[in-house]
Design a protein around this motif. Structure first.
Motif, PDB file in Angstrom:
ATOM      1  N   GLY A  35       0.789  -1.221   0.000  1.00 27.67           N
ATOM      2  CA  GLY A  35       0.000   0.000   0.000  1.00 27.67           C
ATOM      3  C   GLY A  35       0.822   1.271   0.000  1.00 27.67           C
ATOM      4  N   LEU A  36       2.043   1.209   0.516  1.00 30.96           N
ATOM      5  CA  LEU A  36       2.898   2.393   0.553  1.00 30.96           C
ATOM      6  C   LEU A  36       3.337   2.840  -0.842  1.00 30.96           C
ATOM      7  CD1 LEU A  36       5.176   1.433   3.587  1.00 30.96           C
ATOM      8  CD2 LEU A  36       3.426   3.224   3.546  1.00 30.96           C
ATOM      9  N   GLN A  37       3.255   1.943  -1.814  1.00 27.04           N
ATOM     10  CA  GLN A  37       3.720   2.262  -3.168  1.00 27.04           C
ATOM     11  C   GLN A  37       2.676   2.983  -4.008  1.00 27.04           C
ATOM     12  OE1 GLN A  37       4.394  -1.982  -3.974  1.00 27.04           O
ATOM     13  NE2 GLN A  37       6.554  -1.501  -4.339  1.00 27.04           N
ATOM     14  N   VAL A  38       1.419   2.961  -3.570  1.00 23.37           N
ATOM     15  CA  VAL A  38       0.332   3.358  -4.470  1.00 23.37           C
ATOM     16  C   VAL A  38       0.300   4.860  -4.737  1.00 23.37           C
ATOM     17  CG1 VAL A  38      -2.141   3.249  -4.905  1.00 23.37           C
ATOM     18  CG2 VAL A  38      -1.005   1.378  -3.691  1.00 23.37           C
ATOM     19  N   GLU A  39       0.277   5.667  -3.685  1.00 25.09           N
ATOM     20  CA  GLU A  39       0.178   7.118  -3.899  1.00 25.09           C
ATOM     21  C   GLU A  39       1.311   7.651  -4.774  1.00 25.09           C
ATOM     22  OE1 GLU A  39       0.029  11.398  -1.514  1.00 25.09           O
ATOM     23  OE2 GLU A  39      -0.060   9.527  -0.378  1.00 25.09           O
ATOM     24  N   PRO A  40       2.586   7.303  -4.493  1.00 32.12           N
ATOM     25  CA  PRO A  40       3.655   7.806  -5.375  1.00 32.12           C
ATOM     26  C   PRO A  40       3.484   7.379  -6.828  1.00 32.12           C
ATOM     27  CG  PRO A  40       4.582   6.930  -3.340  1.00 32.12           C
ATOM     28  CD  PRO A  40       3.133   6.552  -3.350  1.00 32.12           C
ATOM     29  N   GLU A  41       3.021   6.147  -7.057  1.00 29.66           N
ATOM     30  CA  GLU A  41       2.859   5.667  -8.428  1.00 29.66           C
ATOM     31  C   GLU A  41       1.734   6.402  -9.146  1.00 29.66           C
ATOM     32  OE1 GLU A  41       3.060   3.529 -12.013  1.00 29.66           O
ATOM     33  OE2 GLU A  41       4.513   3.970 -10.418  1.00 29.66           O
ATOM     34  N   VAL A  42       0.613   6.631  -8.466  1.00 34.26           N
ATOM     35  CA  VAL A  42      -0.508   7.329  -9.104  1.00 34.26           C
ATOM     36  C   VAL A  42      -0.137   8.774  -9.392  1.00 34.26           C
ATOM     37  CG1 VAL A  42      -2.896   8.100  -8.793  1.00 34.26           C
ATOM     38  CG2 VAL A  42      -2.235   5.778  -8.151  1.00 34.26           C
ATOM     39  N   ARG A  43       0.636   9.392  -8.509  1.00 35.48           N
ATOM     40  CA  ARG A  43       1.098  10.760  -8.776  1.00 35.48           C
ATOM     41  C   ARG A  43       2.064  10.782  -9.961  1.00 35.48           C
ATOM     42  NH1 ARG A  43       0.051  14.761  -5.125  1.00 35.48           N
ATOM     43  NH2 ARG A  43      -0.728  14.175  -3.057  1.00 35.48           N
ATOM     44  N   ARG A  44       2.917   9.764 -10.056  1.00 35.59           N
ATOM     45  CA  ARG A  44       3.922   9.724 -11.118  1.00 35.59           C
ATOM     46  C   ARG A  44       3.290   9.465 -12.477  1.00 35.59           C
ATOM     47  NH1 ARG A  44       6.604   6.371 -14.246  1.00 35.59           N
ATOM     48  NH2 ARG A  44       5.380   4.582 -13.519  1.00 35.59           N
ATOM     49  N   ALA A  45       2.373   8.508 -12.528  1.00 36.59           N
ATOM     50  CA  ALA A  45       1.770   8.112 -13.804  1.00 36.59           C
ATOM     51  C   ALA A  45       0.318   7.717 -13.559  1.00 36.59           C
ATOM     52  CB  ALA A  45       2.546   6.940 -14.417  1.00 36.59           C
ATOM     53  N   PRO A  46      -0.610   8.670 -13.594  1.00 39.44           N
ATOM     54  CA  PRO A  46      -2.015   8.366 -13.293  1.00 39.44           C
ATOM     55  C   PRO A  46      -2.574   7.277 -14.208  1.00 39.44           C
ATOM     56  CG  PRO A  46      -1.654  10.740 -13.344  1.00 39.44           C
ATOM     57  CD  PRO A  46      -0.397  10.107 -13.861  1.00 39.44           C
ATOM     58  N   PRO A  47      -3.115   6.204 -13.637  1.00 40.02           N
ATOM     59  CA  PRO A  47      -3.710   5.139 -14.449  1.00 40.02           C
ATOM     60  C   PRO A  47      -5.145   5.478 -14.827  1.00 40.02           C
ATOM     61  CG  PRO A  47      -3.853   4.553 -12.139  1.00 40.02           C
ATOM     62  CD  PRO A  47      -3.153   5.890 -12.193  1.00 40.02           C
ATOM     63  N   ALA A  48      -5.727   4.660 -15.698  1.00 40.13           N
ATOM     64  CA  ALA A  48      -7.140   4.834 -16.043  1.00 40.13           C
ATOM     65  C   ALA A  48      -8.039   4.346 -14.923  1.00 40.13           C
ATOM     66  CB  ALA A  48      -7.458   4.079 -17.332  1.00 40.13           C
ATOM     67  N   LEU A  49      -7.540   3.361 -14.149  1.00 38.82           N
ATOM     68  CA  LEU A  49      -8.344   2.767 -13.073  1.00 38.82           C
ATOM     69  C   LEU A  49      -7.408   2.052 -12.111  1.00 38.82           C
ATOM     70  CD1 LEU A  49     -11.719   0.955 -13.387  1.00 38.82           C
ATOM     71  CD2 LEU A  49      -9.833  -0.299 -12.328  1.00 38.82           C
ATOM     72  N   VAL A  50      -7.795   2.015 -10.840  1.00 36.09           N
ATOM     73  CA  VAL A  50      -7.045   1.278  -9.820  1.00 36.09           C
ATOM     74  C   VAL A  50      -7.909   0.129  -9.315  1.00 36.09           C
ATOM     75  CG1 VAL A  50      -5.933   1.365  -7.558  1.00 36.09           C
ATOM     76  CG2 VAL A  50      -5.754   3.327  -9.108  1.00 36.09           C
ATOM     77  N   ARG A  66      -8.316   6.827   0.739  1.00 31.82           N
ATOM     78  CA  ARG A  66      -8.376   8.189   1.290  1.00 31.82           C
ATOM     79  C   ARG A  66      -7.217   9.035   0.766  1.00 31.82           C
ATOM     80  NH1 ARG A  66      -9.157   5.018   6.162  1.00 31.82           N
ATOM     81  NH2 ARG A  66     -11.399   4.790   6.568  1.00 31.82           N
ATOM     82  N   GLN A  67      -6.034   8.435   0.698  1.00 31.32           N
ATOM     83  CA  GLN A  67      -4.871   9.163   0.184  1.00 31.32           C
ATOM     84  C   GLN A  67      -5.094   9.606  -1.257  1.00 31.32           C
ATOM     85  OE1 GLN A  67      -1.638   6.420   0.663  1.00 31.32           O
ATOM     86  NE2 GLN A  67      -1.364   6.841   2.843  1.00 31.32           N
ATOM     87  N   LEU A  68      -5.596   8.694  -2.092  1.00 24.56           N
ATOM     88  CA  LEU A  68      -5.789   9.016  -3.506  1.00 24.56           C
ATOM     89  C   LEU A  68      -6.857  10.081  -3.695  1.00 24.56           C
ATOM     90  CD1 LEU A  68      -5.592   5.495  -5.214  1.00 24.56           C
ATOM     91  CD2 LEU A  68      -3.777   7.180  -4.882  1.00 24.56           C
ATOM     92  N   ARG A  69      -7.898  10.032  -2.891  1.00 26.49           N
ATOM     93  CA  ARG A  69      -8.993  10.989  -3.057  1.00 26.49           C
ATOM     94  C   ARG A  69      -8.606  12.411  -2.643  1.00 26.49           C
ATOM     95  NH1 ARG A  69     -10.428   8.662  -6.653  1.00 26.49           N
ATOM     96  NH2 ARG A  69     -12.124   7.142  -6.759  1.00 26.49           N
ATOM     97  N   ARG A  70      -7.479  12.559  -1.978  1.00 23.58           N
ATOM     98  CA  ARG A  70      -7.032  13.908  -1.624  1.00 23.58           C
ATOM     99  C   ARG A  70      -6.512  14.669  -2.840  1.00 23.58           C
ATOM    100  NH1 ARG A  70      -4.151  11.143   3.047  1.00 23.58           N
ATOM    101  NH2 ARG A  70      -5.719  11.078   4.695  1.00 23.58           N
ATOM    102  N   PHE A  71      -6.166  13.946  -3.927  1.00 21.37           N
ATOM    103  CA  PHE A  71      -5.610  14.647  -5.080  1.00 21.37           C
ATOM    104  C   PHE A  71      -6.083  14.099  -6.425  1.00 21.37           C
ATOM    105  CE2 PHE A  71      -2.775  11.072  -4.459  1.00 21.37           C
ATOM    106  CZ  PHE A  71      -2.415  10.694  -5.745  1.00 21.37           C
TER     107      PHE A  71
END
Length: 229
Positions: A35-50, A66-71
């Motif tokens: 789970g610690l890897q997810v936010e940095p990866e989505v910020r780096r390269a936003p996917p179409a879906l998680v 919750r982390q992803l929904r902040r941004f």
């Protein structure tokens, strides 16, 4: 353009099976197991879906949501072996768009992904403005190349202002309008930081494009589709 699905699953075998199935359906995939890897990866390269497992090492799926929904408003499907209404409600309240119970069939998963992507793409139905950008003023969102940009409120303000008059030069004072914190000089300098972040996020969508141009000694302007750097 191939849509990429980020699979977050700590069971390596299940993650590989899901990846194989989704690739057969025409999607690109990447797999994370913590789970610690997810936010940095989505910020780096936003996917179409998680596709997000609820139980993960590092940070659990609820907190990742919750982390992803902040941004970001990236579509999220949460997967869990917990099938009761309470757990489903927790997942949806944390920010998931859909919730599937393990074990689930690949066919059911594909149907849910297609439905969720259709809904997400429908949110980008606003008519394009200059350079293919789409502006959702009520939702305070800006999209480019069929993707909503993960903008902070201040980044939204700066990009929205630049988009309002393509080709016009806006000074740093113009773009610092409404900044209430710190002395005037500091507020103006923060504009450069906002523009730097905007350029990085735009380059993640369309590498090599530079729709925000610097005008020496004056400020910034928006240049439509964005010429190569």
């Amino acid at each position: 353009m191939q849509r990429r699905i980020l699979i977050v699953e700590d069971d390596a075998r299940l993650g590989a099976l899901l990846s194989t199935h989704l690739r057969e359906q025409g999607y690109g995939t990447d797999i994370l197991m913590n789970g610690l890897q997810v936010e940095p990866e989505v910020r780096r390269a936003p996917p179409a879906l998680v596709l997000l497992d609820a139980t993960l090492p590092g940070v659990d799926g609820l907190e990742v949501c919750r982390q992803l929904r902040r941004f970001s408003d990236v579509p999220i499907i949460m997967a869990s072996a917990r099938a009761d209404e309470f757990d489903r409600t927790l997942g949806l309240e944390a920010g998931a768009d859909d919730y599937v119970c393990k074990p689930f069939s690949p066919r059911e998963l594909s149907a849910r992904i297609k439905a969720l992507l259709r809904r997400a793409e429908g949110r980008l139905a606003a008519p394009p403005v200059e350079g293919g950008f789409r502006v959702d003023d009520p939702g305070r969102r800006i999209g480019w190349d069929d993707r909503w940009l993960p903008l902070t409120p201040r980044e939204y303000f700066v990009l929205r202002k630049l988009l309002s008059r393509p080709g016009q030069v806006f000074t740093r004072e113009d773009l610092a309008e409404g900044e209430a914190v710190g002395p005037r000089e500091t507020r103006i300098r923060t504009v450069d930081s906002h523009v730097k972040n905007l350029r990085r996020k735009l380059a993640e969508v369309r590498p090599g494009a530079a729709p925000i141009a610097s005008v020496y000694g004056m400020g910034y302007r928006f240049e439509g589709e964005g010429r190569p750097r």
